[in-house]
Scaffold this active site. Structure first.
Site, short mmCIF file in Angstrom:
data_model
loop_
_atom_site.label_atom_id
_atom_site.label_comp_id
_atom_site.label_asym_id
_atom_site.label_seq_id
_atom_site.Cartn_x
_atom_site.Cartn_y
_atom_site.Cartn_z
CG ASP A 124 1.30 3.32 7.05
OD1 ASP A 124 0.64 4.22 6.49
OD2 ASP A 124 0.77 2.31 7.56
CD GLU A 125 1.40 -1.44 6.26
OE1 GLU A 125 1.66 -2.43 6.97
OE2 GLU A 125 0.24 -1.08 6.04
#
Length: 583
Positions: free
Chosen positions: A242-243
């Site tokens: 993620d991110e």
């Protein structure tokens, strides 16, 4: 017949008395409720609602109580109303089958404040009692990496025996263990080290790996192999991803993108598909999970072309009070065309501010209730296998500690109860009996009061003393803020006054009249907080928390004390203008 009428009258009196006692309790807890509609008024400010001392009934409280008593008496005369529905039908919350029947996985973010292994015996037993079915262990540097990866682990990481013990306790409580291995973003715990500087996508930022560096995949594969080897019964593995804020920026990636005519999304898909395929080929029985956020702007066919529809199951996360505002119909239609099974992620703590040390329960309740609505709405399009209740301990590897796990156990317990709701019609105004029993609480705790609130200090769960001391810290912080907002403080203790030791002694004495008391309270909080944390955390975590949340207050008090001393020592002052030489 006379005796029967007497008993009936007595029952009415008892019922009315019981109802008035309940209402009185809510009033004295500063609960504001519209009884006729059974809807809560907008959230009150924390400083207005949580009492740390005994309340006295001033005219405002008496008037409010009399008004609501009159409403209840009117409802009783007309046969009762919404307030008594649960009493009349004889059912309590949770008696019927839950609306959501999937897994309820509790996330433990171990990159901050990792509990002692001994605490898991209590924690896992509690999670099972509350309806949890598994745990997601985000180890990062708390995993005991070996061989060439030894230096990745923190100096206070768990040992191999610790990892085995944690799994045994989970198995004893029939909790599934899902390890999480970071494989793209959030790689600070590795990339911060001098040894791994060349693995970074951006040389100055240690967040994201470079996916095209020839040493990146061997590093990831070795991390995965070591974690899986320590979890021989693993059925699910989470690969993070993620991110990924930095991607396609280094010269290696740019050359690859030009050569293959890729964009950043294709570069992302290429990396995660290689990682997923490696796991699937080597551990075919393992189900691979990954966060979904990087998929949201990618066309479904591109994901399918990479085979990720067969390799991974996405965990769709959103921690706001209105997740549907971002996760639209179009997104669910898109995901439904790619995957048969998905997971979702809520948050029971660590999602409202990176430096918040208390958990705002109403916020997280709203998040879970809105997620149940989403699950109900789209269940005919896609299968929701489980909910992961995330409990972030840091926003990233470099961030400070946010709310400690024991402070958030009431939130976790209540939100697990929400996920066991029989329908979407609403949650009880008071904490359900099952939660009260699990946390060994006394009395009634209202859910209409924002966290933290005094009622949870009457619980006897392991770690409740930490919660109680957090309340004391909040109270102290509010008193200090009130002191600093007083006109006397603002007018006679500005940095200019302190720098030149030039102020009115009487005003200075008045402005910080409670400073001695504040200093003593801070000392007591530190002493009792250290004692309360000792059974759950190691000394490194305790010291970090003290330095983050208590030391700044202590520094402020010390500065004010020294300023006060210098000012009060003077009995004569120079003419204006003041000069630095006169300090």
């Amino acid at each position: 017949m006379t005796r029967l009428r007497g008993r009936a009258s007595l029952m009415v009196i008892v019922t009315i008395s019981f109802a008035l006692l309940i209402v009185t309790y809510h009033i004295l807890s500063n609960e504001v409720e519209d009884i006729s509609s059974n809807k809560l008024n907008p959230r009150l400010k924390i400083e207005e609602v949580y009492p740390l001392s005994d309340l006295t009934e001033d005219p405002r409280y008496i008037a409010k109580k009399q008004q609501i008593e009159a409403q209840i008496l009117g409802m009783l005369k007309s046969g009762g109303g919404p307030l008594f529905n649960d009493m009349n039908n004889g059912k309590s919350y949770g008696d019927t089958l839950p609306l959501f029947k999937g897994h309820k996985i509790v996330h433990l973010d171990l990159k901050g404040a990792p509990p002692k292994v001994s605490y898991y015996k209590y924690l896992f037993k509690l999670l099972k009692k509350l309806g949890g079915t598994g745990v997601l262990l985000e180890y990062e540097d708390m995993f005991p990496f070996d061989g060439n990866l030894r230096n990745i682990s923190a100096g206070n990481s768990y040992s191999m025996k610790d990892i085995q013990d944690i799994q045994e306790v989970a198995e004893d409580n029939k909790l599934m263990v899902i390890p999480l291995v970071q494989t793209f973003g959030h790689m600070e715990f590795v990339l911060k080290l001098d040894t791994y500087k060349d693995y970074r996508e951006v040389p100055h930022y240690p967040q994201a790996l470079c996916p095209t560096y020839n040493k990146t995949l061997p590093l990831i594969y070795e991390m995965i192999d070591q974690v899986v080897a320590m979890h021989p019964k693993v059925k699910h593995l989470h690969i993070g991803a993620d991110e990924v804020y930095q991607i396609g920026e280094c010269t290696r990636c740019l050359e690859t993108m030009v050569k293959r005519q890729w964009g950043k999304k294709q570069l992302f898909l290429d990396h995660v598909s290689k990682v997923a395929r490696y796991i699937k080929d080597k551990y075919p029985e393992v189900t691979i999970l990954m966060w979904d956020d990087e998929f949201r702007e990618i066309f479904p066919q591109e994901i399918i072309d990479r085979g990720l529809h067969l390799l991974v199951e996405p965990v769709i996360w959103k921690y706001t009070t209105d997740p549907a505002a971002t996760l639209t119909d179009q997104l669910w239609e898109s995901y439904g065309s790619i995957w048969k099974n998905v997971w979702v992620a809520t948050a029971f703590k660590g999602a409202t501010a990176p430096d918040r040390y208390y958990t705002e329960l109403p916020y997280h309740m709203e998040n879970h209730q809105r997620w149940l609505e989403i699950i109900s709405r789209y269940s005919n399009q896609i299968t929701f296998k489980g909910v992961m209740l995330t409990g972030w301990q840091r926003y990233d590897h470099f961030s400070v500690l946010c709310e400690l796990l024991p402070v958030a156990l009431p939130s976790l317990a209540v939100n697990l109860a929400i996920l066991r709701a029989p329908d979407l019609t609403g949650f009880p105004v008071d904490v359900p009996a099952s939660v009260m029993q699990a946390l060994r609480c006394e009395g009634i705790i209202s859910l209409s009061i924002p966290e933290p609130q005094y009622g949870w200090t009457k619980c006897k769960y392991q770690g409740a003393a930490i919660y109680a001391n957090i309340l004391r810290l909040i109270s102290l912080t509010q008193e200090v803020a009130k002191m600093e907002q007083d006109n006397t403080f603002k007018g006679w203790l500005k940095p200019y006054n302190i720098k030149h030791s030039f102020s009115s002694p009487s005003h200075v004495e008045r402005a910080i009249a409670d400073l001695d008391r504040h200093k003593m309270e801070l000392l007591y909080i530190e002493k009792e907080m250290r004692a309360a944390m000792q059974d759950i955390y190691d000394n490194y975590t305790i010291q970090e928390w003290v330095e983050t949340y208590l030391a700044p207050l202590n520094d402020k008090f010390t500065e004010l004390w020294e300023a006060k001393t210098k000012i009060l020592e003077k009995n004569a002052w120079p003419r204006r203008p003041l000069k630095n030489s006169e300090l």
